[in-house]
Design a protein around this motif. Sequence first.
Motif, mmCIF file in Angstrom:
data_model
loop_
_atom_site.group_PDB
_atom_site.id
_atom_site.type_symbol
_atom_site.label_atom_id
_atom_site.label_comp_id
_atom_site.label_asym_id
_atom_site.label_seq_id
_atom_site.Cartn_x
_atom_site.Cartn_y
_atom_site.Cartn_z
ATOM 1 N N TYR A 54 5.577 -27.063 17.914
ATOM 2 C CA TYR A 54 5.042 -28.108 16.666
ATOM 3 C C TYR A 54 4.117 -27.010 15.746
ATOM 4 C CZ TYR A 54 4.580 -32.757 17.628
ATOM 5 O OH TYR A 54 4.786 -34.228 18.216
ATOM 6 N N THR A 55 3.733 -25.434 16.189
ATOM 7 C CA THR A 55 3.302 -24.629 15.066
ATOM 8 C C THR A 55 4.738 -24.733 14.185
ATOM 9 O OG1 THR A 55 1.886 -23.826 16.115
ATOM 10 C CG2 THR A 55 1.929 -22.522 14.537
ATOM 11 N N CYS A 56 5.485 -23.741 14.743
ATOM 12 C CA CYS A 56 6.925 -23.799 14.023
ATOM 13 C C CYS A 56 7.264 -24.987 13.135
ATOM 14 C CB CYS A 56 7.831 -23.088 14.996
ATOM 15 S SG CYS A 56 7.206 -21.850 16.360
ATOM 16 N N PHE A 57 7.162 -25.830 14.007
ATOM 17 C CA PHE A 57 8.204 -27.107 13.370
ATOM 18 C C PHE A 57 7.081 -27.454 12.522
ATOM 19 C CE2 PHE A 57 7.150 -31.917 12.145
ATOM 20 C CZ PHE A 57 8.648 -32.124 12.267
ATOM 21 N N ILE A 58 6.265 -27.471 12.205
ATOM 22 C CA ILE A 58 5.379 -27.517 11.107
ATOM 23 C C ILE A 58 5.836 -26.472 9.474
ATOM 24 C CG2 ILE A 58 2.818 -27.380 10.281
ATOM 25 C CD1 ILE A 58 3.490 -30.418 11.049
ATOM 26 N N PHE A 59 5.495 -25.814 10.039
ATOM 27 C CA PHE A 59 6.110 -24.224 9.406
ATOM 28 C C PHE A 59 7.547 -24.463 8.190
ATOM 29 C CE2 PHE A 59 2.410 -22.291 11.112
ATOM 30 C CZ PHE A 59 1.724 -21.465 9.415
ATOM 31 N N SER A 60 8.101 -25.209 9.006
ATOM 32 C CA SER A 60 9.306 -25.364 8.564
ATOM 33 C C SER A 60 9.894 -26.433 8.143
ATOM 34 C CB SER A 60 10.127 -25.622 9.930
ATOM 35 O OG SER A 60 10.044 -24.071 10.643
ATOM 36 N N PHE A 61 8.632 -27.569 8.357
ATOM 37 C CA PHE A 61 8.807 -29.133 7.686
ATOM 38 C C PHE A 61 7.937 -29.451 6.965
ATOM 39 C CE2 PHE A 61 7.271 -33.564 8.434
ATOM 40 C CZ PHE A 61 8.588 -34.433 8.337
ATOM 41 N N THR A 62 7.074 -28.357 6.673
ATOM 42 C CA THR A 62 6.512 -28.332 5.174
ATOM 43 C C THR A 62 8.148 -28.240 3.280
ATOM 44 O OG1 THR A 62 4.190 -27.904 6.358
ATOM 45 C CG2 THR A 62 4.252 -27.280 4.052
ATOM 46 N N GLU A 63 8.634 -27.319 4.500
ATOM 47 C CA GLU A 63 9.743 -26.932 3.290
ATOM 48 C C GLU A 63 10.259 -28.517 3.057
ATOM 49 O OE1 GLU A 63 14.240 -24.798 3.293
ATOM 50 O OE2 GLU A 63 12.654 -23.691 4.069
ATOM 51 N N LEU A 64 10.770 -28.742 4.276
ATOM 52 C CA LEU A 64 11.553 -30.077 3.604
ATOM 53 C C LEU A 64 10.770 -31.444 2.573
ATOM 54 C CD1 LEU A 64 13.203 -31.100 7.685
ATOM 55 C CD2 LEU A 64 14.485 -30.761 4.644
ATOM 56 N N THR A 65 9.505 -31.498 3.341
ATOM 57 C CA THR A 65 8.151 -32.094 2.546
ATOM 58 C C THR A 65 8.123 -32.019 1.413
ATOM 59 O OG1 THR A 65 6.999 -32.588 4.665
ATOM 60 C CG2 THR A 65 5.710 -33.400 2.871
ATOM 61 N N THR A 66 8.039 -30.474 0.821
ATOM 62 C CA THR A 66 7.565 -30.546 -0.650
ATOM 63 C C THR A 66 8.683 -30.667 -1.781
ATOM 64 O OG1 THR A 66 7.669 -27.889 0.001
ATOM 65 C CG2 THR A 66 5.474 -28.595 0.367
ATOM 66 N N SER A 67 9.945 -30.153 -1.021
ATOM 67 C CA SER A 67 11.347 -30.464 -1.684
ATOM 68 C C SER A 67 11.782 -31.614 -1.864
ATOM 69 C CB SER A 67 12.819 -29.503 -0.522
ATOM 70 O OG SER A 67 11.855 -28.301 -0.854
ATOM 71 N N ILE A 68 11.409 -32.312 -1.021
ATOM 72 C CA ILE A 68 11.631 -33.959 -1.267
ATOM 73 C C ILE A 68 10.989 -35.297 -0.392
ATOM 74 C CG2 ILE A 68 13.220 -35.735 -0.377
ATOM 75 C CD1 ILE A 68 14.958 -33.338 0.508
ATOM 76 N N PRO A 69 9.534 -35.163 -1.324
ATOM 77 C CA PRO A 69 7.941 -35.751 -2.016
ATOM 78 C C PRO A 69 8.576 -37.111 -1.506
ATOM 79 C CG PRO A 69 8.391 -34.753 -3.827
ATOM 80 C CD PRO A 69 9.050 -34.371 -2.787
ATOM 81 N N HIS A 70 8.800 -38.013 -0.387
ATOM 82 C CA HIS A 70 9.334 -39.462 -0.281
ATOM 83 C C HIS A 70 8.398 -39.771 0.654
ATOM 84 C CE1 HIS A 70 11.561 -42.637 0.297
ATOM 85 N NE2 HIS A 70 12.974 -42.093 -0.848
ATOM 86 N N ALA A 71 8.335 -41.216 0.662
ATOM 87 C CA ALA A 71 7.552 -42.161 1.245
ATOM 88 C C ALA A 71 8.273 -42.493 2.359
ATOM 89 C CB ALA A 71 7.107 -43.387 1.155
#
Length: 455
Positions: A54-71
Amino acid sequence: MTAAQLKPTLGTLHLWGIAVGLVISGEYFGWSYGWGVAGTLGFLVTALVVAVMYTCFIFSFTELTTSIPHAGGPFAYSLRAFGPTGGMIAGLATLIEFVFAPPAIAMAIGAYLNVQYPSLDPRWAAVGAYAIFMTLNILGVSIAATFELIVTVLAVAELLVFMGVVAPGFSFSNFVLNGWAGSDTFGSAAITGIFAAIPYAIWFFLAIEGAAMAAEEAKDPKRTIPRAYIAGILTLVTLAIGVMVFAGGVGDWRELSGINDPLPQAMKAVVGNDSTWLHMLVWIGLFGLVASFHGIIMGYSRQFFALARAGYLPAGLAKLSRFQTPHRAILAGGVIGIAAIFSDGIVNLQGMSLTAAMITMAVFGAIVMYIMSMLSLFRLRKIEPNLERTFRAPGYPIVPAIALVLAIVCLIAMIWFNGTLALVFLGLMTIGFVYFRLTGHQRQAAIPDSLLSQP
């Protein structure tokens, strides 16, 4: 004409409250089922490995969330990376995760209330929880997010109080006694138990990614989301390990495995049945369950909304109320959840309790979504190198690769140990795929969304 848009009103603290609040019920119940199959030490191994994932996932997932801030969250990332079929897989998996988690939490709310009111049927208490918190979500996201923040702070404080109160009764020898499945350190039974316990370790952290679905409603998402996610995962890892270890060391941990209220029962062993501390834990402990229940309703409604807006579900689910909330989407998930609550006794899958079965179904959806999200990260790095990335996954490609590999291992283990539920999950995904193939006209009629396609 533009697609219906959600209003940005949330700051960093609100997003931290959503990220932690979505998950924090996992610290109150659900995880103790893992003791029943792995023992305390075996489950500790599982939990630590899952915490790394989860720690690795969240640090990676954050890149997607900030690049494509979508509901749509993972749906939006996979759609942009892999096209409509990829979006459908990620979106439906996320929906299954967020629709099947609330009934489990609602039943735990009922179990906690039943400690105070033994004559109260936990199922009807669960239905009452749905009615209250669907209404609160419909009344407005700012109200809902502020409430989420308040109950999350109280829930975190209560877990710290729990650890402090039971600390005098803690004994490490209690925690390690019979700590391996089969009482054989790293024998075949112990290793089997470690893998079988995966869904209950994931429950410690399940749904933290749901804050991504509030990205469209975040103020300055490229700055606020990374702060909220990083603080959130650190908060949750600390609480998960602390609560599990303290609860397992106050007596015979086997009496706590497989029940929906392990913390009150653990506290009873230290302070007795009539302690003020115990009554406080039951009442304030409800805030942890409420925080997750309320937050996941917010999450599933945004996923219904995003899928409907893009033409993957009936367009009516994308309608907004006069409070600018997706009220039909909120109600749709509630109907499914209440039906699941009353399926107890009708459906008996793999000899599991309803709560364990709902947790496992939610985890299947989550793991598939995690895999799709990490694959999307790698693909978008390749096909859209110029996409604005205000936050980049640290240690790329190693950190997201660790998250991806561990997620695949978890999925294989889940299928191996939960064959019947794996078939149910596959059946739901198949129904979704058939609907997807039959409704291409809905997607053609949907209003274009610039975040869902490459520039």
